[in-house]
Motif scaffolding. Structure first.
Motif, PDB file in Angstrom:
ATOM      1  N   GLU A 131       0.784  -1.477   0.502  1.00  0.00           N
ATOM      2  CA  GLU A 131       0.036  -0.046  -0.032  1.00  0.00           C
ATOM      3  C   GLU A 131       1.086   1.072  -0.004  1.00  0.00           C
ATOM      4  OE1 GLU A 131      -2.251   1.995   3.736  1.00  0.00           O
ATOM      5  OE2 GLU A 131      -3.406  -0.040   2.761  1.00  0.00           O
ATOM      6  N   ARG A 135       1.118   4.251  -2.813  1.00  0.00           N
ATOM      7  CA  ARG A 135       0.985   5.535  -2.236  1.00  0.00           C
ATOM      8  C   ARG A 135       2.565   7.493  -2.751  1.00  0.00           C
ATOM      9  NH1 ARG A 135      -0.419   7.774   4.134  1.00  0.00           N
ATOM     10  NH2 ARG A 135      -0.510   9.044   3.772  1.00  0.00           N
ATOM     11  N   ARG A 151      -4.607   2.254  -0.628  1.00  0.00           N
ATOM     12  CA  ARG A 151      -5.517   1.655  -0.461  1.00  0.00           C
ATOM     13  C   ARG A 151      -7.048   0.363  -1.417  1.00  0.00           C
ATOM     14  NH1 ARG A 151      -6.503   3.431   5.698  1.00  0.00           N
ATOM     15  NH2 ARG A 151      -4.207   2.899   7.332  1.00  0.00           N
ATOM     16  N   THR A 154      -4.219  -1.610  -3.250  1.00  0.00           N
ATOM     17  CA  THR A 154      -4.136  -2.420  -3.261  1.00  0.00           C
ATOM     18  C   THR A 154      -5.172  -3.484  -2.592  1.00  0.00           C
ATOM     19  OG1 THR A 154      -2.322  -1.569  -1.405  1.00  0.00           O
ATOM     20  CG2 THR A 154      -2.991  -4.154  -1.171  1.00  0.00           C
TER      21      THR A 154
END
Length: 185
Positions: A131, A135, A151, A154
């Protein structure tokens, strides 16, 4: 005086990882691991500990490979281009066959994380690092809500990998990937 190891532990770990990824923890025997690595039981234990220790080390090795694939996909590309490249690589692997094993991290979550605290912690750590890699790529591009989107990506990648195990149809997988891409709009 102990004799030096006559084998490459990295290669042996890679071979064990492939077996665990394909068969899971419960369905992999020590004989399977010995056959894959070319090591006898005592060498396997001396190098890696017990089967569970070897499994968790294999999972960590897989995680590192996953992070490297993410970094390569996004290297020198925008977030949109990087995500498209990453998803395209996953789809190719699924359709061509090797990716039909699913994600080793997701497989571990399904098989062991519910009953094994160390496995659950390893899965959480792996997903958190993946994640974070997404990010970082999104933040470099100034994408708003990078944490929530990372998120979602993922989780979406885990779903794509699971879906591909049961239905390796390229068009279906590309539909999923296209919908994942919309999170960057």
């Amino acid at each position: 005086m102990a004799r030096p190891r006559a084998f490459d532990t990295g290669t042996a770990l890679e071979q064990a990882t492939r077996v665990f990824w394909a068969r899971g923890f419960e369905q992999t025997s020590l004989d399977d691991l010995c056959a894959a690595t070319g090591l006898n039981r005592s060498s396997l234990y001396a190098a890696f500990g017990d089967k569970r220790d070897l499994y968790l080390r294999s999972l960590a090795r897989y995680e590192e490979g996953s992070l490297e694939r993410i970094r390569r996909a996004f290297d020198g590309r925008s977030a949109r281009e990087g995500l498209r490249a990453f998803l395209g690589g996953l789809i190719d692997a699924i359709v061509e066959g090797p990716g039909r094993r699913g994600c080793f991290i997701g497989n571990c979550a399904a098989e062991m994380a519910r009953l094994d605290r160390a496995a659950a912690a390893r899965v959480r750590q792996s997903l958190a690092r993946i994640e974070q890699a997404f990010r970082d790529a999104l933040e470099r591009d100034g994408i708003a809500d990078a944490r929530a989107r990372a998120r979602f990506i993922t989780a979406g990648v885990q779903g794509l990998r699971l879906y591909g195990k049961a239905n390796p149809d390229r068009q279906a997988l590309e539909d999923v990937a296209a919908t994942l891409m919309h999170c960057l709009d």
